[in-house]
Design a protein around this motif. Structure first.
Motif, short mmCIF file in Angstrom:
data_model
loop_
_atom_site.label_atom_id
_atom_site.label_comp_id
_atom_site.label_asym_id
_atom_site.label_seq_id
_atom_site.Cartn_x
_atom_site.Cartn_y
_atom_site.Cartn_z
N SER A 99 0.86 -0.95 0.10
CA SER A 99 -0.03 0.04 0.10
C SER A 99 0.85 1.27 0.09
O SER A 99 0.42 2.27 -0.54
N VAL A 100 1.94 1.32 0.43
CA VAL A 100 3.02 2.35 0.69
C VAL A 100 3.76 2.31 -0.90
O VAL A 100 3.91 3.51 -1.31
N LEU A 101 4.50 1.19 -1.01
CA LEU A 101 5.35 1.25 -1.97
C LEU A 101 4.73 0.99 -3.49
O LEU A 101 5.32 1.36 -4.38
N ARG A 102 3.52 0.19 -3.57
CA ARG A 102 2.87 0.22 -4.87
C ARG A 102 1.40 0.58 -4.66
O ARG A 102 0.58 -0.33 -4.74
N PRO A 103 1.34 1.72 -4.39
CA PRO A 103 -0.23 2.40 -3.96
C PRO A 103 -1.28 1.92 -5.12
O PRO A 103 -2.34 2.03 -4.74
N ASN A 104 -0.81 1.99 -6.37
CA ASN A 104 -1.79 1.55 -7.39
C ASN A 104 -2.12 0.13 -7.44
O ASN A 104 -3.24 -0.03 -8.07
N GLU A 105 -1.52 -0.64 -6.70
CA GLU A 105 -2.09 -2.09 -6.77
C GLU A 105 -3.05 -2.16 -5.70
O GLU A 105 -2.98 -3.21 -4.72
N SER A 106 -4.18 -1.77 -5.71
CA SER A 106 -4.96 -1.45 -4.46
C SER A 106 -6.30 -2.42 -4.49
O SER A 106 -6.93 -2.54 -3.54
N ARG A 107 -6.29 -3.00 -5.66
CA ARG A 107 -7.47 -4.19 -5.69
C ARG A 107 -7.48 -5.04 -4.59
O ARG A 107 -6.24 -5.57 -4.15
N PHE A 108 -8.52 -5.74 -4.02
CA PHE A 108 -8.64 -6.57 -3.00
C PHE A 108 -8.02 -5.92 -1.56
O PHE A 108 -7.32 -6.47 -0.78
N GLY A 109 -7.70 -4.65 -1.48
CA GLY A 109 -7.25 -4.14 -0.31
C GLY A 109 -5.67 -4.34 -0.26
O GLY A 109 -5.11 -4.44 0.92
N TYR A 110 -5.12 -4.42 -1.45
CA TYR A 110 -3.71 -4.81 -1.46
C TYR A 110 -3.21 -6.25 -1.15
O TYR A 110 -2.27 -6.61 -0.91
N LEU A 111 -4.20 -7.14 -0.56
CA LEU A 111 -4.20 -8.36 -0.34
C LEU A 111 -3.67 -9.18 -1.79
O LEU A 111 -4.57 -9.24 -2.62
N ARG A 112 -2.79 -10.19 -1.53
CA ARG A 112 -2.40 -11.07 -2.46
C ARG A 112 -2.05 -12.36 -2.03
O ARG A 112 -1.66 -12.24 -0.62
N LEU A 113 -1.75 -13.48 -2.75
CA LEU A 113 -1.08 -14.77 -2.35
C LEU A 113 -0.35 -15.02 -3.34
O LEU A 113 -0.50 -15.53 -4.41
N GLY A 114 0.99 -14.63 -3.33
CA GLY A 114 1.80 -14.97 -4.23
C GLY A 114 3.39 -14.92 -3.85
O GLY A 114 3.70 -14.92 -2.62
N MET A 115 4.42 -14.69 -4.66
CA MET A 115 5.70 -14.65 -4.14
C MET A 115 6.20 -13.52 -3.46
O MET A 115 6.99 -13.81 -2.33
N ASP A 116 5.69 -12.66 -3.31
CA ASP A 116 5.92 -11.49 -2.31
C ASP A 116 5.68 -12.10 -1.03
O ASP A 116 6.40 -11.90 -0.08
N GLU A 117 4.54 -12.55 -0.72
CA GLU A 117 4.16 -13.17 0.45
C GLU A 117 5.08 -14.23 0.88
O GLU A 117 5.36 -14.41 2.24
N VAL A 118 5.41 -15.23 -0.04
CA VAL A 118 6.37 -16.14 0.29
C VAL A 118 7.74 -15.52 0.78
O VAL A 118 8.20 -16.00 1.58
N ARG A 119 8.13 -14.51 0.03
CA ARG A 119 9.44 -13.91 0.57
C ARG A 119 9.19 -13.33 2.03
O ARG A 119 10.11 -13.53 2.73
N VAL A 120 8.29 -12.62 2.10
CA VAL A 120 7.86 -11.95 3.40
C VAL A 120 7.85 -12.95 4.47
O VAL A 120 8.10 -12.85 5.49
N LEU A 121 7.13 -14.21 4.21
CA LEU A 121 7.20 -15.37 5.14
C LEU A 121 8.62 -15.79 5.57
O LEU A 121 8.76 -15.98 6.43
N VAL A 122 9.25 -15.74 4.82
CA VAL A 122 10.91 -16.44 4.74
C VAL A 122 11.45 -15.39 5.55
O VAL A 122 12.17 -15.74 6.54
N VAL A 123 11.45 -14.12 5.07
CA VAL A 123 11.95 -12.94 5.88
C VAL A 123 11.44 -13.10 7.52
O VAL A 123 12.29 -12.87 8.19
N SER A 124 10.33 -13.27 7.68
CA SER A 124 9.54 -13.04 8.85
C SER A 124 9.97 -14.30 9.79
O SER A 124 10.29 -14.06 11.05
N VAL A 125 10.08 -15.40 9.25
CA VAL A 125 10.43 -16.75 9.85
C VAL A 125 12.08 -16.39 10.39
O VAL A 125 12.45 -16.84 11.63
N ALA A 126 13.00 -16.04 9.14
CA ALA A 126 14.41 -15.72 9.63
C ALA A 126 14.42 -14.74 10.87
O ALA A 126 15.15 -15.02 11.70
N LEU A 127 13.59 -13.91 10.85
CA LEU A 127 13.72 -12.53 11.92
C LEU A 127 13.29 -13.35 12.89
O LEU A 127 14.00 -12.95 14.35
#
Length: 300
Positions: A99-127
């Motif tokens: 919502s901050v970095l790609r504000p025009n990708e606003s459909r479905f409230g910026y919610l997705r299920l894709g590689m972005d979420e997979v990468r964020v999950l990997v980083v979250s688990v690592a942290l």
């Protein structure tokens, strides 16, 4: 590039103002996650509450054997909740960053299920693993020294223990700030980036810490306002007076009696949690955007 901690701290409110529907989608996501969690763990939670209730009614001092079933039930629930929470958080964190970095990708409230979420999950688990292992090592060492101080006649050792605790807390705050841009970098550059955060936060520790504290204070204010809003809604939902005299009843009876008020609380809490999510996490994406000098098209 220039970075204003105060400006970044209010990014969550700007996100909601630009796209109010995002708040609705995030609220619905929270409600779906709560419903899914209850569907998976509802029986286990009721079983845990019943076990605790039986333990309290037994009276006396519980033994290790008495407490063990409660501990086992709690660990079983935690084993399911942890991965469930990490996955749900990854989806929501990615949505806020998007919502901050790609504000025009606003459909479905910026919610997705894709590689972005997979990468964020990997980083979250690592942290999560980094902080968990570091906590065990650091506080284990502090606890060992505290044990020595407890069994010794040297009061000065307690001063050492207090100083070590303060140093450990300072270390975790420093590390949390230095790694705070890992998820925004991962989202912006579409790659797993953890240690890259050190380069972006170098020389900006105090502004980022001030931004985080300001965002945390605003989140607390949102929570307090949410409580004030929730109270009359829960009363209007009805049957709160019916709870009188049910202190000794089972959890099932209490839920059957108070479900409208409980449902109202869950909905209000979901709305407030969605808003707090934006208030707390959007500033870090805004900080990365301003430090990096990323150009984004304002959503309309």
């Amino acid at each position: 590039m220039s970075f204003s901690a105060t400006e970044a701290a209010f990014e969550g409110f700007r996100v909601v103002r630009r796209r109010p529907m995002a708040l609705i989608f995030w609220t619905l996501f929270y409600l779906v996650m709560i419903a899914a969690a209850l569907a998976v763990l509802g029986g286990s939670l009721i079983g845990l509450m019943s076990t605790v209730q039986e333990l309290e009614q037994a009276g006396g001092t519980p033994t290790a054997d008495d407490v063990m079933p409660v501990l086992q039930a709690y660990l079983a629930i935690f084993a399911v909740i942890l991965p469930f929470s990490l996955i749900a958080s990854a989806v929501l964190y990615a949505a806020v960053s998007r919502s901050v970095l790609r504000p025009n990708e606003s459909r479905f409230g910026y919610l997705r299920l894709g590689m972005d979420e997979v990468r964020v999950l990997v980083v979250s688990v690592a942290l999560f693993l980094i902080f968990t292992v570091l906590s065990v090592v650091v506080f284990g060492a502090v606890g060992a020294i505290g044990g020595i101080a407890w069994g010794s006649d040297l009061p000065a050792l307690w001063i050492v223990v207090v100083l070590l605790v303060c140093a450990a807390i300072a270390l975790f705050i420093w590390l949390a700030v230095r790694l705070s841009l890992a998820i925004p970098i991962t989202m912006a550059e579409r790659r797993i980036a953890i240690l890259d955060s050190f380069a972006f936060t170098k020389g900006r520790f105090w502004p980022l810490l001030g931004m985080a504290l300001l965002a945390a204070v605003m989140s607390i204010v949102v929570g307090l306002l949410g409580s004030l809003v929730a109270m009359p809604i829960q009363l209007a939902a009805g049957n709160m007076d019916a709870l009188t005299g049910l202190e000794d009843e089972s959890l099932q009876v209490i839920l059957q009696t108070a479900w409208p008020a409980i449902a109202a609380w869950i909905v209000v809490n979901a709305v407030m949690s969605a808003l707090q999510l934006a208030v707390v996490y959007a500033p870090f994406s805004a900080a990365y955007r301003d430090i990096k000098g990323v150009q984004t098209d304002a959503a309309v």
